[in-house]
Design an enzyme around this catalytic site. Structure first.
Site, PDB file in Angstrom:
ATOM      1  CG  ASP A  52     -32.568 -10.826 -10.699  1.00 59.60           C
ATOM      2  OD1 ASP A  52     -32.808  -9.713 -11.189  1.00 59.60           O
ATOM      3  OD2 ASP A  52     -32.819 -11.903 -11.277  1.00 59.60           O
TER       4      ASP A  52
ATOM      5  CG  ASP B  81     -32.469 -15.336 -13.317  1.00 55.78           C
ATOM      6  OD1 ASP B  81     -32.985 -15.601 -14.434  1.00 55.78           O
ATOM      7  OD2 ASP B  81     -32.317 -14.186 -12.910  1.00 55.78           O
TER       8      ASP B  81
ATOM      9  CD  GLU C 158     -45.018   9.847   6.253  1.00 54.34           C
ATOM     10  OE1 GLU C 158     -45.527  10.571   5.388  1.00 54.34           O
ATOM     11  OE2 GLU C 158     -45.002   8.597   6.197  1.00 54.34           O
TER      12      GLU C 158
ATOM     13  CB  SER D 121     -33.134  -4.563 -15.640  1.00 57.25           C
ATOM     14  OG  SER D 121     -34.191  -5.492 -15.770  1.00 57.25           O
TER      15      SER D 121
ATOM     16  CE  LYS E  26     -29.765  -7.222 -11.993  1.00 59.73           C
ATOM     17  NZ  LYS E  26     -30.972  -8.046 -11.804  1.00 59.73           N
TER      18      LYS E  26
ATOM     19  CD  GLU F 274     -37.291 -11.206 -16.368  1.00 60.46           C
ATOM     20  OE1 GLU F 274     -37.590 -11.788 -17.420  1.00 60.46           O
ATOM     21  OE2 GLU F 274     -36.865 -10.036 -16.330  1.00 60.46           O
TER      22      GLU F 274
END
Length: 515
Positions: free
Chosen positions: A280, A474, A136, A415, A448, A282
């Site tokens: 990553d 990907d 915390e 991103s 990236k 997406e």
């Protein structure tokens, strides 16, 4: 603290002038600062931070202090006191305080000899950093949240504090340039506002005396917690704070296991080498369709309403400032869809121009910080109102849990903004997955598809060799950039992902269960 007859004036920064008038030195600002430092020194003495020094910090008086210029020259010095007091001497710490002012634009610096800050550097004599996550008090350190990994550099002690200046400057330079390859990361990436000195203590800085004091309290708490966890045989540097691993009798708080390709365990006695996995989002953890069909439309459809409701808040004004700068750059470069944002127009005119630019940026799938930051704030509202629920592939939760149990540290590099990443993994159809993650990287690290971005990530993660990091993505260009930085790379093949070049040369997976 940078105070006393043995130290320069540290609150509100060094005096930024070569010569000053006697009226200034006797003015209210200097008097109030001296009184404040005297009060703080008494508090710090009773905390055990400043005991055993040549100057009796608990007996500090306003007239016991030096005042220095920004160049380090003495502007005012105290008068000597009768024996047994020592003759007044400016602290050896002076150059270190001035270095913090110069390199980090600090407003106050605290130097503590607190026992916790000393012992925590001795647990692992070879460690160059103190790392802690999922506690915390990390929230009390500027730029950090509960799920972030706090990293504090450790420099070696010297016989005289003045000799530490160069080492401290190098550590601060690391924080500014290696942990963060560009200026915007100073604001956004996991960073520290302190440097530990082995077997000695800590230097903590902030933009004000309140910030420096609050952070110093949090650092000492975290060090004390780490020592107590170590005594219990628990590792403070991992999200679960599970049992620590030892090598040759010494604590190796950063040691983690390797999962060999196509293997599910690592209990065969072979020394593991993979320490971190960077994922990553997406097309890797999350279907591309969720991003394109859910998140992007929600942000596009909500941007006008969001700006209207939050226009006068500091957060949205910061978002608008970033968007203005990006749009101006786009206009100068002839980027399609960019429209001028009125600098002195009515609120409605400004919002209309912002909406037009954001819609064009989303349509073009721009990977830019200004857009991603605003989207993150819009999505936060959506998740809070339960209007969005994040989707991850079915194999992701089990894999994260497995890697977590093996001691592998898992990070996200996307991103999308760090806020958006935390929102996504904190609100999935499988519940909150952030407990399995050690940190988040976004475009403030760099593009990236650029190798230097992965070099920056490698340096901030503190591995001995970049090959100890596995990057899963990907996107072929991202894979190529990461490999050039020395990372191990696997390409994720998921439904809806784009095609890869023939003979791309990378190992591929269709599920995290294959890692």
């Amino acid at each position: 603290m940078a105070a006393a007859s043995a130290a320069p004036l540290a609150v509100n920064g060094a005096v930024k002038m070569g010569t000053v008038s006697q009226a200034y030195l006797e003015g209210i600002k200097v008097k109030e600062t001296k009184a404040l430092i005297s009060e703080l020194c008494r508090q710090f003495y009773h905390l055990g931070w400043v005991s055993g020094t040549g100057v009796q910090k608990e007996r500090m008086m306003d007239e016991d202090m030096y005042v220095l210029s920004s160049s380090g020259s003495v502007l005012s010095e105290p008068l000597a006191k009768p024996w047994p007091n020592k003759p007044p001497k400016c602290s050896d710490c002076g150059p270190l305080f001035l270095k913090a002012y110069d390199m980090r634009n600090a407003g106050a610096v605290i130097h503590s000899h607190g026992m916790e800050s000393c012992l925590v550097t001795m647990i692992n004599p070879s460690s160059k950093e103190f790392r802690v996550t999922h506690m915390e008090m990390i929230k009390g350190i500027q730029g950090h949240g509960y799920y972030d990994e706090l990293v504090v550099p450790i420099i070696e002690n010297t016989a005289h504090e003045r000799e530490l200046t160069e080492s401290l400057a190098e550590a601060v330079h690391f924080l500014l340039h290696h942990c963060t390859p560009c200026y915007s990361l100073i604001k956004a990436c996991p960073k520290t506002t302190a440097v530990l000195v082995r077997n000695h203590g800590i230097y903590v800085w902030g933009d004000s005396w309140i910030s420096a004091k609050t952070q110093a309290e949090c650092y000492h708490y975290l060090f004390d917690a780490a020592i107590k966890l170590h005594q219990l045989g628990l590792d403070w540097s991992t999200p679960s704070h599970g049992p620590i691993h030892r090598t040759n009798g010494f604590l190796d708080s950063h040691r983690t296991a390797k999962v060999s390709t196509n293997a599910t365990t690592s209990n065969n006695g072979i020394e593991p080498s993979r320490r971190c996995i960077v994922l990553d989002i997406e097309g890797t953890t999350t279907p591309i369709s969720f991003v394109t069909d859910v998140l992007f439309p929600y942000a596009r459809d909500s941007v006008g309403k969001h700006l209207e409701l939050t226009y006068d808040t500091a957060e949205t004004q910061d978002d608008i400032k970033l968007l203005r700068a990006q749009v101006q750059e786009d206009l100068e470069n002839g980027v399609g869809g960019a429209v001028p944002i009125p600098s002195d127009g009515e609120k409605e005119e400004v919002i209309a121009a912002l909406v037009a630019n954001v819609e064009a940026m989303i349509k073009a799938d721009r990977k830019i910080t200004s857009l991603k930051q605003l989207q993150g704030h819009i999505w936060r509202t959506g998740f809070q109102r339960n209007e969005i629920e994040a989707v991850v592939f079915d194999d992701v939760p089990e894999a994260l849990e497995k890697w977590h149990a093996l001691g592998i540290k898992v990070y996200i590099y996307s991103s999308g903004s760090r806020l958006a990443q935390r929102l996504l993994f904190g609100n999935t159809i499988y519940g909150d997955l952030r407990k399995y993650l050690c940190g988040f990287f976004d475009t403030t690290v760099g593009n990236k598809k650029e190798t230097k971005s992965y070099i920056g990530i490698t340096e901030s993660l503190g591995v001995d060799d970049p090959s100890q990091i596995l990057f899963v993505t990907d996107v072929y260009q991202e894979a190529t950039a990461a490999r050039a930085a020395g990372l191990e790379v696997i390409i994720s093949i998921r439904p809806g992902n784009g095609p890869l070049p023939e003979n791309h040369g990378f190992d591929t997976i269709t599920s995290f269960s294959e890692i």
